[in-house]
Design a protein around this motif. Sequence first.
Motif, mmCIF file in Angstrom:
data_model
loop_
_atom_site.group_PDB
_atom_site.id
_atom_site.type_symbol
_atom_site.label_atom_id
_atom_site.label_comp_id
_atom_site.label_asym_id
_atom_site.label_seq_id
_atom_site.Cartn_x
_atom_site.Cartn_y
_atom_site.Cartn_z
ATOM 1 N N ILE A 86 0.841 -1.199 0.000
ATOM 2 C CA ILE A 86 0.000 0.000 0.000
ATOM 3 C C ILE A 86 0.878 1.252 0.000
ATOM 4 O O ILE A 86 0.572 2.237 -0.670
ATOM 5 C CB ILE A 86 -0.988 -0.010 1.191
ATOM 6 N N TYR A 87 1.980 1.200 0.730
ATOM 7 C CA TYR A 87 2.920 2.325 0.730
ATOM 8 C C TYR A 87 3.417 2.599 -0.693
ATOM 9 O O TYR A 87 3.432 3.748 -1.143
ATOM 10 C CB TYR A 87 4.093 2.039 1.675
ATOM 11 N N PHE A 88 3.803 1.540 -1.401
ATOM 12 C CA PHE A 88 4.295 1.721 -2.773
ATOM 13 C C PHE A 88 3.189 2.226 -3.695
ATOM 14 O O PHE A 88 3.422 3.102 -4.533
ATOM 15 C CB PHE A 88 4.890 0.425 -3.308
ATOM 16 N N ILE A 89 1.984 1.699 -3.544
ATOM 17 C CA ILE A 89 0.847 2.151 -4.358
ATOM 18 C C ILE A 89 0.565 3.629 -4.085
ATOM 19 O O ILE A 89 0.312 4.406 -5.007
ATOM 20 C CB ILE A 89 -0.396 1.280 -4.083
ATOM 21 N N HIS A 90 0.646 4.015 -2.822
ATOM 22 C CA HIS A 90 0.393 5.414 -2.470
ATOM 23 C C HIS A 90 1.425 6.335 -3.135
ATOM 24 O O HIS A 90 1.102 7.441 -3.547
ATOM 25 C CB HIS A 90 0.349 5.563 -0.935
ATOM 26 N N LEU A 91 2.665 5.858 -3.265
ATOM 27 C CA LEU A 91 3.683 6.661 -3.955
ATOM 28 C C LEU A 91 3.327 6.871 -5.428
ATOM 29 O O LEU A 91 3.600 7.934 -5.991
ATOM 30 C CB LEU A 91 5.061 6.011 -3.833
ATOM 31 N N VAL A 92 2.723 5.867 -6.038
ATOM 32 C CA VAL A 92 2.289 6.000 -7.436
ATOM 33 C C VAL A 92 1.236 7.102 -7.546
ATOM 34 O O VAL A 92 1.302 7.952 -8.436
ATOM 35 C CB VAL A 92 1.746 4.651 -7.977
ATOM 36 N N PHE A 93 0.281 7.106 -6.621
ATOM 37 C CA PHE A 93 -0.745 8.154 -6.642
ATOM 38 C C PHE A 93 -0.147 9.522 -6.323
ATOM 39 O O PHE A 93 -0.567 10.533 -6.889
ATOM 40 C CB PHE A 93 -1.894 7.814 -5.691
ATOM 41 N N ASN A 94 0.833 9.551 -5.438
ATOM 42 C CA ASN A 94 1.519 10.800 -5.108
ATOM 43 C C ASN A 94 2.134 11.403 -6.378
ATOM 44 O O ASN A 94 1.973 12.583 -6.661
ATOM 45 C CB ASN A 94 2.591 10.508 -4.052
#
Length: 160
Positions: A86-94
Amino acid sequence: MYISNMFKNKFLTFILFLAITFSASLIGGLATVTFKEPWYSLLNKPSFNPPDWIFGPVWTTLYTLMTVAIWLYWHTKNRDMNTVYIYFIHLVFNTTWSVVFFVFHNMVLALLVLIILIALIINLILRFKRVKMLSAYLMIPYLLWCSFAIILNTSLIMLN
């Protein structure tokens, strides 16, 4: 020997998380610098719009706090890999927000991306809280900044 390996492991994982987290910063920053002007300067902005110089130091601080949060979480006994994903996915959205906003000049879609990003940040805070309270606390300034960004993004839509 164990302490040396443990230190090496913690140092290497910190560097890895730092590189991954700041890669989002690099991509978003390049998108912003390359496509921001003259479009952004011509927008009507709210009175509370921060000056351009504030964004660099704020984001550098936030990316550093995010890095420390995930790194501390990673080095707990009860870590959950889904939280790391989820942390990595959130970086994509960031990163996606900068591309959508500054490259495509699509403020409405950028707002949607920001809403998803905030949901992911809240999810991360709740997940971190169960395992490493400090990691949860380190994400709060980021949540607050992104909440301010929703207000700013919405104001830009309304004014333009």
